[in-house]
Design a protein around this motif. Structure first.
Motif, PDB file in Angstrom:
ATOM      1  N   ALA A  47       0.817  -1.217   0.000  1.00 51.00           N
ATOM      2  CA  ALA A  47       0.000   0.000   0.000  1.00 51.00           C
ATOM      3  C   ALA A  47       0.846   1.260   0.000  1.00 51.00           C
ATOM      4  O   ALA A  47       0.473   2.274  -0.609  1.00 51.00           O
ATOM      5  CB  ALA A  47      -0.935  -0.007   1.213  1.00 51.00           C
ATOM      6  N   CYS A  48       1.996   1.228   0.674  1.00 50.02           N
ATOM      7  CA  CYS A  48       2.805   2.438   0.847  1.00 50.02           C
ATOM      8  C   CYS A  48       3.966   2.557  -0.139  1.00 50.02           C
ATOM      9  O   CYS A  48       4.455   3.667  -0.390  1.00 50.02           O
ATOM     10  CB  CYS A  48       3.349   2.500   2.276  1.00 50.02           C
ATOM     11  SG  CYS A  48       2.081   2.598   3.551  1.00 50.02           S
ATOM     12  N   GLY A  49       4.420   1.421  -0.683  1.00 50.13           N
ATOM     13  CA  GLY A  49       5.569   1.448  -1.572  1.00 50.13           C
ATOM     14  C   GLY A  49       5.375   2.280  -2.831  1.00 50.13           C
ATOM     15  O   GLY A  49       6.180   3.183  -3.121  1.00 50.13           O
ATOM     16  N   PRO A  50       4.315   2.041  -3.627  1.00 44.32           N
ATOM     17  CA  PRO A  50       4.125   2.831  -4.857  1.00 44.32           C
ATOM     18  C   PRO A  50       3.968   4.327  -4.612  1.00 44.32           C
ATOM     19  O   PRO A  50       4.606   5.138  -5.303  1.00 44.32           O
ATOM     20  CB  PRO A  50       2.868   2.209  -5.475  1.00 44.32           C
ATOM     21  CG  PRO A  50       2.874   0.798  -4.979  1.00 44.32           C
ATOM     22  CD  PRO A  50       3.398   0.883  -3.573  1.00 44.32           C
ATOM     23  N   PRO A  51       3.139   4.776  -3.629  1.00 41.29           N
ATOM     24  CA  PRO A  51       3.076   6.219  -3.395  1.00 41.29           C
ATOM     25  C   PRO A  51       4.395   6.812  -2.911  1.00 41.29           C
ATOM     26  O   PRO A  51       4.717   7.968  -3.206  1.00 41.29           O
ATOM     27  CB  PRO A  51       1.985   6.389  -2.327  1.00 41.29           C
ATOM     28  CG  PRO A  51       1.477   5.057  -1.999  1.00 41.29           C
ATOM     29  CD  PRO A  51       2.131   4.046  -2.862  1.00 41.29           C
ATOM     30  N   LEU A  52       5.173   6.020  -2.161  1.00 43.76           N
ATOM     31  CA  LEU A  52       6.499   6.486  -1.744  1.00 43.76           C
ATOM     32  C   LEU A  52       7.382   6.712  -2.967  1.00 43.76           C
ATOM     33  O   LEU A  52       8.101   7.719  -3.054  1.00 43.76           O
ATOM     34  CB  LEU A  52       7.145   5.464  -0.804  1.00 43.76           C
ATOM     35  CG  LEU A  52       8.575   5.763  -0.341  1.00 43.76           C
ATOM     36  CD1 LEU A  52       8.619   7.061   0.459  1.00 43.76           C
ATOM     37  CD2 LEU A  52       9.120   4.599   0.478  1.00 43.76           C
TER      38      LEU A  52
END
Length: 387
Positions: free
Chosen positions: A273-278
């Motif tokens: 969930a957090c990897g792509p937006p990061l």
């Protein structure tokens, strides 16, 4: 969570303040000691290299010693290093004190991570790590901005003195509240050192360490050079560096707190969930860095995402190294600080390119892209590596 965890977090607060505070002090240190900002940034890398080397070394040396005595000794050495740094007029001496402080920090964190895991049930390591790392995130909210403000109002040396003072209550807390020898620190009944070191042949452990190092490299690549980005690119005054650091810290506390509740049971979901937006956030910050409102919003967001993903990966290091009860903390510490050492060095090479102060942001995006790609190319999707 047990009280000793919070006492350990106080010491992590002092050490985290020192580790991150250079992000707001580099220009002043460079001017005072007559070196370039790029050269001054090697102080961050020196600290990180000291922790990479020091974590396993100190863990081995402290393996048969009571945890409380080891933790206390590390805090006192850390204090002395900052006193020496505060009074020197030599960049070489300051560099040396940063390495010494890093060795002490490495020993402390390696033992503290293992101690934290030993103080809670086996399925709550993520929450214990979140409490411990809250010392770092509170440092970015209060300690680091406070140090930056103190450096602006007085000078960078005052910040070093303040960190030394913070070590005193941390030492008292360790002495009075931490058990001498928590369960996992009692090596008499634990596996031999050779068996613990053999865990480093575990492919799953090595992959998670690599991913954690890459994500942390991305974080430090941009955080180290946040001050010139705020003042030069965004055109804000020096006091806005403090605001930016507070926002980054608030984001990091949010990220590590949320991840702490999920990293034990749903680590793959956190990373997915957090990897792509990061990944998308770093180039977005580079493009929008000349817009103060957008920059400050992204500073908060990237702090949250970086620490959510990073703390989850480091928690998985502790799980993957469960067969090394006295060395697991050093493996996690080395992974974190391999990234912290490499990130600023790589980012510094972009400062004199057309990208300018935004160069480190592009480096951060590239490092996160490499981490996500590595998670897949090594044969296991990120979600399965962290499960």
């Amino acid at each position: 969570m047990p009280l000793p965890l919070y006492l350990l977090a106080v010491a992590v607060f002092a050490m985290g303040t020192s580790e991150f505070m250079l992000a707001g002090l580099l220009p002043d240190i460079a001017a005072d000691l007559d070196v370039s900002v790029g050269t001054a940034s090697t102080l961050t890398s020196a600290f990180a290299v000291g922790m990479v080397v020091g974590a396993p070394l100190m863990a081995v040396l402290a393996r048969n010693l009571p945890a409380r005595a080891t933790l206390l000794a590390c805090v006192l050495v850390f204090l002395a290093s900052h006193v020496a740094g505060a009074v020197t007029a030599s960049f070489a001496v300051l560099f040396t004190t940063r390495v010494a402080a890093a060795l002490a920090n490495a020993g402390f964190l390696a033992v503290a991570l293992t101690t934290a895991a030993a103080l809670v049930p086996p399925d709550r390591k993520g929450r214990a790590l979140a409490v411990l790392l809250s010392g770092t995130t509170v440092a970015t909210i209060a300690g680091v901005p406070g140090g930056s403000l103190l450096g602006t109002l007085q000078d960078w040396r005052a910040t070093f003195w303040a960190v030394a003072a913070l070590c005193l209550p941390a030492a008292v807390g360790i002495l009075t509240g931490v058990p001498p020898r928590p369960g996992a620190r009692d090596s008499a009944g634990g596996p031999p050192l050779r068996q613990e070191l053999a865990q480093l042949r575990n492919a799953r452990l090595l992959v998670v360490m690599l991913l954690g190092a890459l994500v942390n490299a991305a974080t430090f690549a941009s955080l180290t050079f946040l001050a010139p980005l705020v003042t030069d690119t965004a055109g804000l005054g020096e006091l806005w560096v403090t605001v930016a650091l507070v926002l980054f810290g608030a984001g990091s506390l949010t990220g590590v707190t949320v991840a702490g509740h999920l990293s034990d049971r749903r680590p793959g979901a956190v990373v997915a969930a957090c990897g792509p937006p990061l990944l998308l956030g770093w180039p977005a910050m580079a493009v929008l860095a000349n817009r103060p409102t957008a920059l400050l919003l992204l500073v908060f967001t990237q702090g949250a995402l970086s620490f959510a993903v990073g703390s989850t990966l480091i928690t998985r290091v502790l799980y993957a190294a469960s067969g090394a009860p006295t060395m697991a903390g050093s493996y996690a510490t080395s992974a974190l600080n391999t990234g912290a050492a490499a990130g600023p060095v790589i980012a510094a090479t972009t400062l004199h390119t057309p990208a300018g102060a935004a160069g480190p942001l592009w480096v951060s995006g590239g490092l996160v892209a490499l981490a996500l790609t590595a998670g897949v190319s090594l044969g296991k999707p990120v979600g399965r590596i962290t499960s």
